[in-house]
Write a protein that holds these residues in place. Structure first.
Motif, mmCIF file in Angstrom:
data_model
loop_
_atom_site.group_PDB
_atom_site.id
_atom_site.type_symbol
_atom_site.label_atom_id
_atom_site.label_comp_id
_atom_site.label_asym_id
_atom_site.label_seq_id
_atom_site.Cartn_x
_atom_site.Cartn_y
_atom_site.Cartn_z
ATOM 1 N N TYR A 1 39.845 33.434 46.688
ATOM 2 C CA TYR A 1 41.165 32.438 45.782
ATOM 3 C C TYR A 1 40.394 31.400 45.860
ATOM 4 O O TYR A 1 40.863 30.875 44.811
ATOM 5 N N ARG A 52 48.584 28.912 36.493
ATOM 6 C CA ARG A 52 48.698 29.583 38.019
ATOM 7 C C ARG A 52 49.875 29.413 38.474
ATOM 8 O O ARG A 52 50.116 28.219 39.315
ATOM 9 N N LYS A 88 45.381 40.835 39.681
ATOM 10 C CA LYS A 88 46.183 40.238 40.986
ATOM 11 C C LYS A 88 47.654 40.373 41.127
ATOM 12 O O LYS A 88 48.269 41.437 41.549
ATOM 13 N N GLN A 89 47.523 38.913 40.307
ATOM 14 C CA GLN A 89 49.144 38.726 39.792
ATOM 15 C C GLN A 89 50.194 39.738 39.183
ATOM 16 O O GLN A 89 50.973 39.929 39.654
ATOM 17 N N TYR A 133 47.433 34.545 48.155
ATOM 18 C CA TYR A 133 47.649 34.022 46.787
ATOM 19 C C TYR A 133 48.532 36.005 46.526
ATOM 20 O O TYR A 133 48.090 37.075 47.029
ATOM 21 N N PHE A 192 50.934 30.917 43.936
ATOM 22 C CA PHE A 192 49.998 31.011 45.520
ATOM 23 C C PHE A 192 50.919 30.211 45.976
ATOM 24 O O PHE A 192 52.063 29.662 47.120
ATOM 25 N N VAL A 216 40.234 40.919 45.864
ATOM 26 C CA VAL A 216 40.979 39.638 45.835
ATOM 27 C C VAL A 216 42.022 39.590 46.897
ATOM 28 O O VAL A 216 43.237 40.059 46.976
ATOM 29 N N CYS A 252 36.608 35.522 37.447
ATOM 30 C CA CYS A 252 36.830 35.744 38.594
ATOM 31 C C CYS A 252 38.419 34.645 38.437
ATOM 32 O O CYS A 252 38.919 35.452 38.984
ATOM 33 N N LEU A 302 42.010 36.737 39.680
ATOM 34 C CA LEU A 302 43.208 36.447 40.002
ATOM 35 C C LEU A 302 44.653 36.904 39.245
ATOM 36 O O LEU A 302 45.645 37.543 39.548
ATOM 37 N N ARG A 341 42.666 36.545 50.158
ATOM 38 C CA ARG A 341 43.370 34.743 50.526
ATOM 39 C C ARG A 341 40.988 34.251 50.110
ATOM 40 O O ARG A 341 41.713 32.872 49.920
#
Length: 307
Positions: free
Chosen positions: A206, A10, A263-264, A19, A13, A201, A256, A260, A203
């Motif tokens: 995350y 990842r 979202k990234q 995140y 962050f 998604v 999950c 993430l 904090r």
């Protein structure tokens, strides 16, 4: 069979801001395009500082927000060299395609009959170790390296091809296809849920995922140590009923991590991440999909071995 936690790849962050800008609304008043306030103007925003690697969040502010547009969706600058969804799709397809090709070759060229299974399994384990090293090297590099990412995919494909062939030919016929279908179903389900807003998604999400993943990995390491030094299946976390339970937990964790990843990608596109960051998105997605596939394959093997 081995599973590796995709959490170690990842990037982006921040413990201060969450995140990828969780709980930090885009700030208006910044310059549209320029060096001041632009996290991509100088170097790679994902590069880790010498001190606290979470000290800065490149997404905490939107450097492209215009005066009078506070609260509006973030707008990336009309500049070439920025990451787009097409870039992510193309590089993810390239990475997964490399993995699939080498997996098919390993399946075809490395037989798993009684006379050859030890040699084939040894090659698969060796490829997995090389892939793990390449994955860690890429995770700690300041910039994405397509050569490293594709090499990881190639070696990981050899491992997956050997392990899938063993399970499919010696334990449960059709297991590999079932695991592929299960992985595709999880990917599609998480994507639909994410786009529909059913998965938020933020904090808190995350933090929960990271804590759960850390606990999961620690339990698997302890189980592995007991198996190596005590023999048998260790504490039984990867076999029998407990193995099925932990396999389901592993799949849920993988789902999950997919959220993430989405979202990234979404934030990277919205805030004008460099085009090369699409390789990092492809790398993260590949790690997560491999994780989910291995958990499905493990569950199928356990279920069939208990027949």
């Amino acid at each position: 069979m081995r599973s590796r936690n995709p959490v170690f790849s990842r990037r982006g962050f921040s413990r201060d801001n969450g995140y990828a800008g969780f709980n930090a609304a885009p700030q208006a008043g910044g310059q549209a395009v320029g060096t001041q306030g632009n996290p991509y103007a100088q170097g790679n925003p994902y590069a880790q500082p010498a001190g606290d690697p979470y000290a800065q969040n490149p997404y905490a502010q939107n450097p492209y927000a215009q005066q009078g547009l506070q609260g509006a969706p973030p707008q990336a600058p009309a500049t070439t060299g920025r990451m787009t969804m097409d870039d992510v799709v193309l590089r993810t397809a390239t990475t997964l395609g490399t993995l699939i090709v080498t997996a098919a070759l390993a399946w075809a060229l490395l037989p798993v009959d009684d006379a050859n299974i030890n040699r084939s399994y040894g090659i698969g384990i060796g490829a997995a170790l090389i892939g793990m090293v390449l994955a860690f090297v890429q995770s700690f590099k300041r910039k994405a390296s397509p050569a490293l990412i594709l090499s990881y995919a190639a070696f990981e494909g050899v491992f997956l091809g050997v392990v899938s062939s063993i399970v499919d030919n010696r334990i449960a016929s059709g297991a590999a296809m079932q695991a592929v279908i299960g992985t595709m179903a999880v990917f599609a389900g998480v994507l639909v849920a994410y786009k529909a807003g059913w998965i938020r998604v933020n904090r808190r999400f995350y933090g929960f995922v990271m804590a759960a993943a850390l606990g999961f990995v620690l339990l698997m390491v302890v189980n592995l140590l007991f198996a190596v030094f005590g023999g048998g299946d260790g504490l039984g976390f990867r076999s029998g009923p407990l193995g099925i339970v932990f396999g389901v937990i592993g799949i849920l964790l993988g789902a999950c991590f997919l959220a993430l990843d989405f979202k990234q990608v979404e934030d990277g596109i919205a805030y004008g991440a460099p085009k090369d960051e699409a390789w990092l998105a492809a790398f993260g997605l590949t790690l997560t999909l491999v994780w989910i596939y291995m958990e499905f394959l493990r569950i199928i093997a356990i279920l069939n071995s208990n027949d």
